[in-house]
Structure formats: C-alpha cells, structure tokens
Design an enzyme around this catalytic site. Structure first.
Site, PDB file in Angstrom:
ATOM      1  N   CYS A   2       0.905  -1.402  -0.081  1.00  0.00           N
ATOM      2  CA  CYS A   2      -0.032   0.087   0.118  1.00  0.00           C
ATOM      3  C   CYS A   2       0.766   1.480   0.037  1.00  0.00           C
ATOM      4  O   CYS A   2       2.055   1.149   0.017  1.00  0.00           O
ATOM      5  CB  CYS A   2      -0.868   0.008   1.317  1.00  0.00           C
ATOM      6  SG  CYS A   2      -1.987  -1.469   1.611  1.00  0.00           S
ATOM      7  N   ARG A  50      -4.806   1.621  -0.902  1.00  0.00           N
ATOM      8  CA  ARG A  50      -4.723   0.075  -0.815  1.00  0.00           C
ATOM      9  C   ARG A  50      -4.752  -0.944  -1.789  1.00  0.00           C
ATOM     10  O   ARG A  50      -5.143  -0.562  -2.991  1.00  0.00           O
ATOM     11  CB  ARG A  50      -6.046  -0.391   0.179  1.00  0.00           C
ATOM     12  CG  ARG A  50      -5.855  -1.930   0.581  1.00  0.00           C
ATOM     13  CD  ARG A  50      -7.074  -2.410   1.318  1.00  0.00           C
ATOM     14  NE  ARG A  50      -6.643  -3.891   1.831  1.00  0.00           N
ATOM     15  CZ  ARG A  50      -7.625  -4.557   1.984  1.00  0.00           C
ATOM     16  NH1 ARG A  50      -9.093  -4.417   1.919  1.00  0.00           N
ATOM     17  NH2 ARG A  50      -7.287  -5.962   2.527  1.00  0.00           N
ATOM     18  N   LEU A  51      -3.588  -1.661  -1.746  1.00  0.00           N
ATOM     19  CA  LEU A  51      -3.432  -2.704  -2.804  1.00  0.00           C
ATOM     20  C   LEU A  51      -3.904  -4.138  -1.972  1.00  0.00           C
ATOM     21  O   LEU A  51      -3.214  -4.603  -0.893  1.00  0.00           O
ATOM     22  CB  LEU A  51      -2.067  -3.035  -3.234  1.00  0.00           C
ATOM     23  CG  LEU A  51      -1.880  -4.266  -4.097  1.00  0.00           C
ATOM     24  CD1 LEU A  51      -2.580  -3.826  -5.536  1.00  0.00           C
ATOM     25  CD2 LEU A  51      -0.395  -4.321  -4.552  1.00  0.00           C
ATOM     26  N   ASN A  75       1.570  -0.014   5.635  1.00  0.00           N
ATOM     27  CA  ASN A  75       2.170  -0.538   4.378  1.00  0.00           C
ATOM     28  C   ASN A  75       3.018  -1.946   4.621  1.00  0.00           C
ATOM     29  O   ASN A  75       4.060  -1.710   5.308  1.00  0.00           O
ATOM     30  CB  ASN A  75       2.755   0.576   3.390  1.00  0.00           C
ATOM     31  CG  ASN A  75       3.640   0.199   2.438  1.00  0.00           C
ATOM     32  OD1 ASN A  75       3.163  -0.929   1.813  1.00  0.00           O
ATOM     33  ND2 ASN A  75       4.790   0.864   1.998  1.00  0.00           N
ATOM     34  N   GLU A  77       3.365  -6.369   4.749  1.00  0.00           N
ATOM     35  CA  GLU A  77       2.785  -7.681   5.001  1.00  0.00           C
ATOM     36  C   GLU A  77       3.499  -8.315   6.164  1.00  0.00           C
ATOM     37  O   GLU A  77       4.676  -8.223   6.514  1.00  0.00           O
ATOM     38  CB  GLU A  77       3.048  -8.784   3.754  1.00  0.00           C
ATOM     39  CG  GLU A  77       2.055  -8.440   2.423  1.00  0.00           C
ATOM     40  CD  GLU A  77       0.832  -8.385   2.565  1.00  0.00           C
ATOM     41  OE1 GLU A  77       0.300  -9.031   3.531  1.00  0.00           O
ATOM     42  OE2 GLU A  77       0.106  -7.805   1.858  1.00  0.00           O
ATOM     43  N   ASP A 100      -3.847  -8.946   8.558  1.00  0.00           N
ATOM     44  CA  ASP A 100      -2.609  -8.586   9.408  1.00  0.00           C
ATOM     45  C   ASP A 100      -2.846  -7.129  10.134  1.00  0.00           C
ATOM     46  O   ASP A 100      -2.243  -7.117  11.188  1.00  0.00           O
ATOM     47  CB  ASP A 100      -1.568  -8.831   8.491  1.00  0.00           C
ATOM     48  CG  ASP A 100      -1.379  -8.118   7.508  1.00  0.00           C
ATOM     49  OD1 ASP A 100      -2.447  -7.470   7.119  1.00  0.00           O
ATOM     50  OD2 ASP A 100      -0.200  -8.182   6.688  1.00  0.00           O
ATOM     51  N   ILE A 291      12.574 -12.120 -18.208  1.00  0.00           N
ATOM     52  CA  ILE A 291      12.513 -11.504 -19.309  1.00  0.00           C
ATOM     53  C   ILE A 291      13.770 -11.646 -20.153  1.00  0.00           C
ATOM     54  O   ILE A 291      14.919 -12.070 -19.192  1.00  0.00           O
ATOM     55  CB  ILE A 291      12.439  -9.833 -19.175  1.00  0.00           C
ATOM     56  CG1 ILE A 291      13.408  -9.410 -18.281  1.00  0.00           C
ATOM     57  CG2 ILE A 291      11.009  -9.405 -18.902  1.00  0.00           C
ATOM     58  CD1 ILE A 291      13.519  -7.782 -18.242  1.00  0.00           C
ATOM     59  N   SER A 363      10.888 -12.698  -5.143  1.00  0.00           N
ATOM     60  CA  SER A 363      12.122 -12.323  -5.673  1.00  0.00           C
ATOM     61  C   SER A 363      13.192 -13.261  -5.124  1.00  0.00           C
ATOM     62  O   SER A 363      13.009 -13.675  -3.709  1.00  0.00           O
ATOM     63  CB  SER A 363      12.282 -11.123  -5.909  1.00  0.00           C
ATOM     64  OG  SER A 363      13.041 -10.556  -4.522  1.00  0.00           O
ATOM     65  N   GLY A 364      14.471 -13.319  -5.535  1.00  0.00           N
ATOM     66  CA  GLY A 364      15.589 -13.676  -4.810  1.00  0.00           C
ATOM     67  C   GLY A 364      16.528 -12.852  -4.382  1.00  0.00           C
ATOM     68  O   GLY A 364      17.683 -13.038  -3.849  1.00  0.00           O
TER      69      GLY A 364
END
Length: 632
Positions: A2, A50-51, A75, A77, A100, A291, A363-364
């Site tokens: 967010c 908010r997302l 904002n 998780e 959460d 990609i 992601s790494g």
C-alpha cells in the site's frame, strides 16, 4: 502492499485538513489502486491507498482498534500474523477482520513498541494512540518498505511512503541538500541517512519514532540490528540442513495471499532457489516470469526456461529490446530522488510482465548481501587476508605508489586491471571496500564540482559514513564488515528502493523471502570458510541447493541485468548528453564545472573514452531536478 501518508502536529494541536492528506495519498495511487481512506482527529491525520492482498474485502484502512484507542495506516505484510493472532486471542483479544492490519493494532495495544520484535515481515506504519496522544512510526528491519518524513513550517510532521507524497503538501520546501548531491555522485543513489531535500528524512531500517503533541519530535530509536559477532559451529551437512530449514520457512510463509501469486525467475542461483522451494511447497504449478534481451551476450532467458521446465512452472517469458532509452523519463518519475542503477529499467519490465498474471511475486533479492554473493565481497575477503600478511609500511610506501602509477585500463583483461586492487590494498579494508561499492571515485567527482558546491560541502565526503559503519560493525572479520555495510547501506539505498518503486509503479507486491530476518541472522553466524570458498561466494547456499539445481545454474559466473548505456549516450541520447553541460536543469545549478562536463561529454560521444557511468548519473540527476522543480 500500500501507500501511506499523514500529518501530525508536534508541540501543539492544530486541525488537520483531510483534503490535504487526501492529496498526499492521491499521488500514491499506484501503490494502492484498490481503495483509499482518510482519518482525522485534532492534531493528526492518517491516509491510506490500498492494494488488496489478504482479507480483500474486510480490512479497509485507516483502521481503528476494537476499543477505538488506536488507529493505524499500514504498508506491507506481516507473515506470522496468524500465529500472533492466536497468541493474542489467548490473551483476551478479539478480532473483527481476517487480515494482518488488525493484528498489528492488537499487538501494539498489548506490548507497545515492543511489538516490533514479534512482527515478521516487511512494513512501514503509523499508529496514533488516543490514550497518550502519540504517533508511533515504524519501519521493518531491512527497510524493504520506505517511509519519508519532513518537519514543516507550521510545526507539523508529515510522512509518506514516497517523496512525492510529501511534495504534494504545499508547505514542503524544495531546497536541495548539497550533501545529498555528494552522496548521490558517490553511490549512484541517495542513501537512507540522507534525502535530496533539506528537512526531509527517511526513517532508518530497523527503527521506530515516537511523536507527541506536547513535545518536540524525538529522534528515531533502533529496535533491531544484525550482528556478525558470533560464530556457528557444526559440520557442513548440519549447516546445510539448518540453512535449508530457514529457507523453506521463509519461502512458505511468503506464499500466503488471497490473490494470484508467482515469482520472478532470472535463472540465477537466488531466484531459482526460491522457485524450487515454492514448487516443493505448492500443489499447483508455480507461476514464474522472466525477461530476456535481444542481445545474445546478455540474455539469460534460456537458464530461466530450464529451471521452469525442471519444476513444471507456469512460465511466462518475454524478449525485450535492450534499447529502452525511451523509458528513462518514466523511471525518473518513479524514484523522485535521482537514481542511477540502470538495472531499474529491466526490473520494471519484469514487474510489468508479472503484473499481467499475478498481484504478488517472490524474488531472490537479499541473498548476495546476506550470504556473500557479490564478487566485490569475495575480492575483499581475499584482500583482507593479504592486509593481515603484508606489513603496513610495505602497503603504504610501495603498494600505494605502485597503484597510483599503474595505468587505468578498464578496457584490458581483468588480470591486467590492477590499479584499483593495489590502491585498495594500500589503505584500510573499510576504505578499500567503500571504493569497491562506490560509483564515482572521490578524486574524479570533486574535480567536476564547481566552486559553489565545493564550498557548500565544507569538507564533507560521502565515503566517511560508509567507512564509519564498517568500522563500528558488530563483526569479527573484514568479510563480516563488508556484508554488514551491504545489508545496512547498499541494500536499503539501492536494491530495495529499486524493487519497491518499480514493482509499486505497476501495483505489484514484491516479497523477498531470502531477507527473512531469522535466515539472515543465521547466515551472519556462519564461518567465513562456508560463505566464501576460493573464488566462490554464497558457498553454503550453493552446496545446500545442489539437491535441487544443476551445476550450470549454481556455479556459472554471476550476471545481472545489463543496459547499453554507453551506446545510448553516443546515439539516441546524444543531444541530452551534450545538454548536461549547457542547457539542462543541472547546468543551471552551477554545481559542476561546465567546461569539464563539455569535454567529458564530447570525448564520450566521439568514442575517445567511456564516461558512460558518470554521464548517466548526471543525466538522471538532471531529470530528477527537472521533474521535481527543485530550486538549487
């Protein structure tokens, strides 16, 4: 994921205009396209974009606690929120939602600021406590999520997820901090201890800040730090098993979402390891994306396809042109502050591809910093061993002069490019590593500064903060200190900033399981010998993943995203390259010697020298100044 923003009056209580908070949030709509909200009370206003990721319909923000004591705008998780919720319910808490956000509120009401040690995740949040009329601002341990703050002329403190949120406030002054110009020229980004604008701060990673209406703003307080001071003992196989346990927990905890979830897959060690563990934990095919480039020498898409086939992922791949120069204005707008890491362009492209099918992507990122995967860390490790053997007098009186006399030969094969190594050996380990991490050497950039900027800097040198961080690190060895500085300085300033802005620009949540703090804390206790083995960095990680991945994935030379900047500046961006010294916003600041800039640009365009890195930094600085309308 967010966007948050807000206003808090320190030392007094004044009304907060909700429309002002709303404007600050509106410019962050890309971070949260699914909903918005504003909450105000005397002396405070909180805003949110908010997302929706978890509890899609049931957790609007700003959110009040059940007893209406506290209000939060959040904002990020929290990956262990379900475990925390059970613990809090056992202590008498009740919940109205399934997400959460409410768990953070309950944790704060139970434990106060100590709740931060219990939160596993990425976050930046603001909690207003009605009981003691305070504002609690906090940022996660590694700085995955950003938080900008500024003291305004009316006595209020404004905050936002991005600088553009503060810029939407009419009282924010747009005066450049000259020290930030020096920092940017040294590193290629503005590090977290600095902001491009005077009076704007970034809440440091692993810190919180308490503000009160009846007091001046208190300084940020640190609640977490990474320590390399201890050493884990054990056989290699036991260490592999422990690392794999931490990695599995980190990956599976980040697979919780109520929206489509996938992973970035470059075909390198780190992203391939994450995908392997996701596939192990998932009943359904993992969605992956990568990609490739239309230049074979920099295209790794075949390795990504190989890993995707091994684990039966639902793989999406796209070949993009290496000529993305038409997107640099868009990139400049994402970052607000100047940002010269050219890998932002392809990172944005892979985020765009991911967003076509998922809302969350793992992601790494973080493995190189945590487990010694950068080539510079491996070099530094071996250099430090040499420093321990060679007498200081030999290094200063013989090796140093030899390095200064050695020709600069970036065009030559690597074994013949000894100048930087010799100069590094002649100095301290911290100064040598600062040079390895930096973008533009000190002597080169100071030679470009005009008299006015040089006077404003008044002896300030960007590397000093980095060197001081290394020397003060809770560490045993030079490798420890290098990794500590990478985790605390480079990671939040460059890597996490890049991923946050490019992913949020397309409303995609990126999660970094290899930055789980328990995993990193374990990695920090490993002996040097299992982090670096000969020329191999991330040795223990690679050995651990041999059960999942083939040798050509694990042990081939590291290759990142490559962008043909040198060709752009001689070709399609030639006009802009010349304008840096004459008619650009940067030229009008007077910060740089125009004659020197002209010579440097013309030499590059003519192919007489490769000044692409420095010219690119100057071009991105110019675009940042022009877009923000900053007064120098």
């Amino acid at each position: 994921m967010c966007g948050i923003a807000g206003i808090f009056h320190c030392g007094t209580i004044k009304p907060v205009d909700p429309a002002r908070v709303e404007r600050m949030c509106d410019v962050l709509a890309h971070r949260g396209p699914d909903g918005s909200g504003v909450w105000t009370a005397p002396g405070v206003g909180l805003g949110h974009r908010r997302l929706s990721i978890i509890d899609i319909a049931g957790s609007p923000q700003p959110m009040e606690s059940a007893d209406e004591r506290a209000v939060i705008s959040f904002n990020g998780e929290i990956y262990n929120f379900r475990e925390l919720r059970k613990e809090l319910e056992g202590l008498g808490a009740s919940f109205r939602t399934d997400g959460d956000t409410e768990v953070i509120l309950a944790a704060y009401e139970r434990w106060g600021t100590d709740c931060l040690s219990r939160l596993h995740g990425m976050f930046a949040f603001a909690i207003y406590d009605r009981a003691d009329r305070s504002l609690f601002l906090a940022r996660d341990r590694f700085g995955v999520k950003p938080l900008f703050m500024a003291r305004l002329s009316d006595g209020s403190m404004a905050f936002a997820s991005e600088l553009k949120g503060l810029l939407a406030h009419p009282l924010l002054r747009r005066d450049v901090d000259p020290h930030a110009v020096e920092d940017y020229m040294a590193w290629g980004y503005v590090p977290d201890h600095r902001s491009m604008l005077r009076g704007v701060e970034k809440l440091p990673a692993g810190h919180f800040r308490l503000l009160k209406h009846d007091a001046e703003p208190a300084a940020p307080q640190q609640y977490w730090d990474i320590s390399f001071a201890e050493r884990r003992k054990g056989k290699l196989k036991d260490l592999e098993a422990e690392l794999l346990h931490h990695m599995r927990e980190a990956v599976t905890s980040r697979m919780v979402a109520d929206v489509p979830l996938g992973a970035f897959l470059s075909g390198g060690v780190d992203s391939s390891s994450v995908v392997a563990l996701m596939a192990e934990a998932s009943r359904d095919p993992v969605r992956t994306c990568s990609i490739g480039f239309d230049v074979a020498a920099v295209d790794e898409s075949s390795y990504a396809a190989k890993v995707a086939a091994m684990f039966g992922t639902d793989h999406a791949s796209r070949i993009v042109s290496a000529d993305q120069f038409d997107a640099i204005d868009t990139i400049a707008g994402m970052f607000d502050e100047p940002f010269a890491d050219a890998s932002a362009l392809p990172t944005w492209r892979v985020c765009q591809l991911a967003r076509e099918s998922v809302t969350v992507a793992l992601s790494g990122d973080g493995a190189d910093e945590a487990m010694a995967g950068y080539r510079r860390q491996v070099f530094h490790h071996h250099e430090e061993r040499l420093r321990g053997i060679l007498p200081a007098s030999l290094r200063s009186k013989v090796i140093g002069p030899l390095g200064r006399a050695w020709p600069k030969a970036d065009w030559a094969p690597r074994p013949l490019r000894a100048r930087s190594t010799l100069l590094s050996l002649a100095g301290s380990g911290a100064s040598g590593y600062a040079s390895a991490v930096g973008a533009v050497p000190m002597d080169q950039r100071f030679a470009l500064y005009g008299d006015a900027l040089g006077s404003q800097l008044d002896g300030y040198v960007a590397e000093h903060a980095f060197i001081d961080m290394m020397e003060r690190a809770p560490a045993r060895t030079g490798l420890d200190r290098a990794q500590y500085a990478d985790l605390k300085f480079w990671l939040p300033g460059d890597i996490l900033t890049k991923v946050d802005r490019t992913s949020m620009a397309v409303s995609l949540e990126a999660r970094e399981p290899l930055l789980d703090h328990r995993l990193v804390e374990f990695a920090a206790t490993l002996p040097d010998s299992v982090r670096v083995k000969g020329a191999q960095g991330k040795y223990l990680l690679k050995k651990t993943m041999e059960r999942y991945l083939p040798g050509d994935i694990l042990y081939r030379p590291k290759q990142g995203f490559v962008t043909p900047i040198a060709q752009w500046l001689r070709g399609p961006l030639q006009t802009q390259t010349r304008a840096i010294a004459s008619s650009s916003a940067l030229a009008r600041t007077g910060w740089f010697d125009k004659a020197q800039l002209t010579r440097m640009a013309e030499a590059h365009i003519a192919g007489k020298s490769d000044n692409s890195r420095l010219l690119w930094q100057l071009l991105m600085l110019d675009k940042s100044l022009a877009r923000l309308g900053i007064v120098a």
